[in-house]
Scaffold this motif. Sequence first.
Motif, PDB file in Angstrom:
ATOM      1  N   GLY A  99       1.017  -1.383   0.326  1.00 38.96           N
ATOM      2  CA  GLY A  99      -0.103  -0.189   0.535  1.00 38.96           C
ATOM      3  C   GLY A  99       0.706   0.865  -0.052  1.00 38.96           C
ATOM      4  N   ASN A 100       2.259   1.380  -0.074  1.00 42.58           N
ATOM      5  CA  ASN A 100       3.039   2.433  -0.276  1.00 42.58           C
ATOM      6  C   ASN A 100       3.081   2.870  -1.393  1.00 42.58           C
ATOM      7  OD1 ASN A 100       3.603   1.943   2.104  1.00 42.58           O
ATOM      8  ND2 ASN A 100       5.329   0.050   2.322  1.00 42.58           N
ATOM      9  N   VAL A 101       3.182   4.544  -2.062  1.00 43.34           N
ATOM     10  CA  VAL A 101       3.339   4.646  -3.131  1.00 43.34           C
ATOM     11  C   VAL A 101       4.592   4.429  -3.577  1.00 43.34           C
ATOM     12  CG1 VAL A 101       2.913   6.460  -4.416  1.00 43.34           C
ATOM     13  CG2 VAL A 101       1.955   6.851  -2.644  1.00 43.34           C
ATOM     14  N   VAL A 102       4.429   3.976  -5.256  1.00 46.04           N
ATOM     15  CA  VAL A 102       5.455   3.891  -6.042  1.00 46.04           C
ATOM     16  C   VAL A 102       5.589   4.629  -7.161  1.00 46.04           C
ATOM     17  CG1 VAL A 102       6.465   1.921  -8.275  1.00 46.04           C
ATOM     18  CG2 VAL A 102       5.316   1.046  -6.096  1.00 46.04           C
ATOM     19  N   SER A 103       5.085   5.337  -7.906  1.00 41.47           N
ATOM     20  CA  SER A 103       5.044   6.301  -8.571  1.00 41.47           C
ATOM     21  C   SER A 103       3.606   7.002  -8.845  1.00 41.47           C
ATOM     22  CB  SER A 103       5.753   5.330  -9.906  1.00 41.47           C
ATOM     23  OG  SER A 103       4.271   4.917 -10.258  1.00 41.47           O
TER      24      SER A 103
END
Length: 155
Positions: A99-103
């Motif tokens: 659930g972490n922002v990649v791009s």
Amino acid sequence: MPKVLVQGTAVAALGLALAGCSSITNHRGYINDEVLIASVQPGLDNQQSVRGTLGKPTLVSQFGDPVWYYVSSRTEQAPFRQPTIQQHTVLAVQFDEAGNVVSTDRSGMEQVVRISPDGDETPTLGRERGFLQDLFGNIGTVGTGAPAGRGPGGP
């Protein structure tokens, strides 16, 4: 003095007439705020912080990696015309499995496709019949399903 009054009234009427011919601008979808969009950082933010910063996404991907899409359009419509898209942006925020922002990616009018329909009719398979064939095509075929003299009312 009356001449000035007539000229003033004419100018006011002309201004109102021209105002009626102006285009109508309409905004659809997400309202872009550059400060908020720039605050979403890959590696630092997660789904909860992105929802708190940017709000609920317009679209969510159904397959593959989780991607949230924020779609924004600005249209203009001249009187008695169809609206046309003047500005269109899509912000795609991609997340990993945790659930972490990649791009974050942005696209604009270069991705908009103009579709022109192929007329007012949908082509279908089958015979092409004209109006007169539709009107008179069944003459002589009514009642031919039963042999002569054996149908209803026959001997």
